[in-house]
Each structure stands twice: as structure tokens, then as C-alpha cells.
Design a protein around this motif. Structure first.
Motif, PDB file in Angstrom:
ATOM      1  N   GLY A 158     -35.593  22.552  22.861  1.00  0.00           N
ATOM      2  CA  GLY A 158     -35.743  23.956  22.532  1.00  0.00           C
ATOM      3  C   GLY A 158     -35.791  24.215  21.030  1.00  0.00           C
ATOM      4  N   ALA A 181     -33.320  21.613  19.244  1.00  0.00           N
ATOM      5  CA  ALA A 181     -32.146  21.153  19.965  1.00  0.00           C
ATOM      6  C   ALA A 181     -32.567  20.395  21.212  1.00  0.00           C
ATOM      7  CB  ALA A 181     -31.260  22.329  20.348  1.00  0.00           C
ATOM      8  N   PHE A 195     -27.277  22.877  25.238  1.00  0.00           N
ATOM      9  CA  PHE A 195     -27.957  21.987  24.291  1.00  0.00           C
ATOM     10  C   PHE A 195     -26.911  21.230  23.480  1.00  0.00           C
ATOM     11  CE2 PHE A 195     -32.438  22.844  24.738  1.00  0.00           C
ATOM     12  CZ  PHE A 195     -32.434  24.013  25.479  1.00  0.00           C
ATOM     13  N   PHE A 251     -34.611  27.237  18.318  1.00  0.00           N
ATOM     14  CA  PHE A 251     -33.756  28.396  18.133  1.00  0.00           C
ATOM     15  C   PHE A 251     -33.883  28.849  16.687  1.00  0.00           C
ATOM     16  CE2 PHE A 251     -31.465  28.099  22.158  1.00  0.00           C
ATOM     17  CZ  PHE A 251     -31.776  26.807  22.533  1.00  0.00           C
ATOM     18  N   VAL A 282     -38.306  27.143  24.914  1.00  0.00           N
ATOM     19  CA  VAL A 282     -37.721  25.970  25.558  1.00  0.00           C
ATOM     20  C   VAL A 282     -38.789  25.289  26.402  1.00  0.00           C
ATOM     21  CG1 VAL A 282     -36.059  25.182  27.299  1.00  0.00           C
ATOM     22  CG2 VAL A 282     -35.373  26.874  25.584  1.00  0.00           C
ATOM     23  N   GLU A 304     -28.214  28.689  24.658  1.00  0.00           N
ATOM     24  CA  GLU A 304     -28.050  27.444  23.918  1.00  0.00           C
ATOM     25  C   GLU A 304     -26.847  26.627  24.336  1.00  0.00           C
ATOM     26  OE1 GLU A 304     -27.426  29.369  19.909  1.00  0.00           O
ATOM     27  OE2 GLU A 304     -25.616  28.126  19.981  1.00  0.00           O
ATOM     28  N   ASN A 305     -26.041  27.116  25.240  1.00  0.00           N
ATOM     29  CA  ASN A 305     -24.780  26.440  25.558  1.00  0.00           C
ATOM     30  C   ASN A 305     -24.950  25.006  26.058  1.00  0.00           C
ATOM     31  OD1 ASN A 305     -23.392  28.706  24.794  1.00  0.00           O
ATOM     32  ND2 ASN A 305     -23.100  29.473  26.878  1.00  0.00           N
ATOM     33  N   GLY A 322     -31.302  19.024  25.075  1.00  0.00           N
ATOM     34  CA  GLY A 322     -30.360  19.239  26.160  1.00  0.00           C
ATOM     35  C   GLY A 322     -30.540  18.216  27.262  1.00  0.00           C
ATOM     36  N   TRP A 333     -28.477  18.932  17.810  1.00  0.00           N
ATOM     37  CA  TRP A 333     -29.174  19.912  16.978  1.00  0.00           C
ATOM     38  C   TRP A 333     -29.726  19.277  15.723  1.00  0.00           C
ATOM     39  CZ3 TRP A 333     -29.683  25.107  18.300  1.00  0.00           C
ATOM     40  CH2 TRP A 333     -28.999  25.497  19.458  1.00  0.00           C
ATOM     41  N   ARG A 390     -27.628  33.404  16.261  1.00  0.00           N
ATOM     42  CA  ARG A 390     -28.725  32.505  16.598  1.00  0.00           C
ATOM     43  C   ARG A 390     -29.312  32.907  17.944  1.00  0.00           C
ATOM     44  NH1 ARG A 390     -27.293  26.447  15.677  1.00  0.00           N
ATOM     45  NH2 ARG A 390     -25.984  26.767  17.530  1.00  0.00           N
ATOM     46  N   GLU A 391     -30.622  32.828  18.063  1.00  0.00           N
ATOM     47  CA  GLU A 391     -31.282  33.223  19.296  1.00  0.00           C
ATOM     48  C   GLU A 391     -32.284  32.159  19.725  1.00  0.00           C
ATOM     49  OE1 GLU A 391     -33.628  36.739  18.805  1.00  0.00           O
ATOM     50  OE2 GLU A 391     -34.800  35.919  17.150  1.00  0.00           O
ATOM     51  N   GLY A 392     -32.530  32.098  21.021  1.00  0.00           N
ATOM     52  CA  GLY A 392     -33.518  31.171  21.541  1.00  0.00           C
ATOM     53  C   GLY A 392     -34.923  31.670  21.289  1.00  0.00           C
TER      54      GLY A 392
END
Length: 125
Positions: A35, A96, A112, A37, A50, A109-110, A98, A115, A45-47
């Protein structure tokens, strides 16, 4: 050891384009969910986008139709093609990685684990 190295950021005028790259090593890249971000000054921070191990993608509404996430499995590299850039796209962009079970159904993002260091994108009006 897993390494993600972001590159390709820079300063452009509104309407311009940039392509970000993320080189991945030490990870089962071909099966990972990857992904992009971003974090603007003073904001969370935002996505952005992905792509999962099956090639499915999801995008933030703010970038749909302008940004494209893709990957080159032979090069273990993730890309983000950004067109029609706007000043509000100005941010630090991070790639990132995952787990392989993660699907591209949301931009959280949890899940992932790894980074990149980030690459700065600045868009002037």
C-alpha cells in the motif's frame, strides 16, 4: 531483514505527474499486500492506494482516476503513478507491506507491518 525504500518524490506544479517507487527486499513480496499512504503537515496519515496479492486494488476517493498503484514482481518494486496532481496532494508518501491474507477492501494501515522511510511530494499551485 525487511527493507522498503521509497523514492520518486519531488516538487511539481499543479497538473503535473510523478511516479513513486518502493523497492522491497527481505520479504515475500509476491504474496504481500502492498500500500501507499501519505501524511500532510498537521494531519493524520491516510491510505492512498492498496494492491493485494491477487492484484485487486482500492483507492481513496480523493485520488481515484488520477493515481494508479502497480507492481513489478520481477523487480520486487511497487509503484504509484500520480497524474493531475493538486496542491492538496502535498504530503510525505510512504509505502508499506502487509501480510498475504490482507485484501484490498479498505485503506486501514493497522495490518501493515513494514514501512518505507517516506518520500516528499510537493505540489504548487
Amino acid at each position: 531483514q525487511v527493507h522498503l525504500v521509497d523514492s520518486g518524490g519531488g516538487s511539481v506544479q499543479a497538473g503535473g505527474s510523478l511516479r513513486l517507487s518502493c523497492a522491497v527486499s527481505g520479504y515475500s513480496y509476491k504474496r504481500a499486500c502492498m500500500g501507499w499512504f501519505r501524511q500532510a503537515p498537521g494531519k493524520e496519515r491516510e491510505g492512498v492506494a492498496v494492491i493485494d496479492s491477487e492484484g485487486s486494488t482500492t483507492y481513496a476517493d480523493s485520488v481515484k482516476g488520477r493515481f494508479t498503484i502497480s507492481q513489478d514482481n520481477a523487480k520486487n518494486t511497487l509503484y504509484l503513478q500520480m497524474n493531475s496532481l493538486k496542491p492538496e496532494d502535498t504530503a510525505m508518501y510512504y509505502c508499506a507491506a502487509g501480510p498475504p491474507w490482507l485484501r484490498a477492501v479498505h485503506l486501514g494501515e493497522n495490518e501493515f507491518n513494514y514501512w518505507g522511510q517516506g518520500t516528499q511530494v510537493t505540489v504548487s499551485s
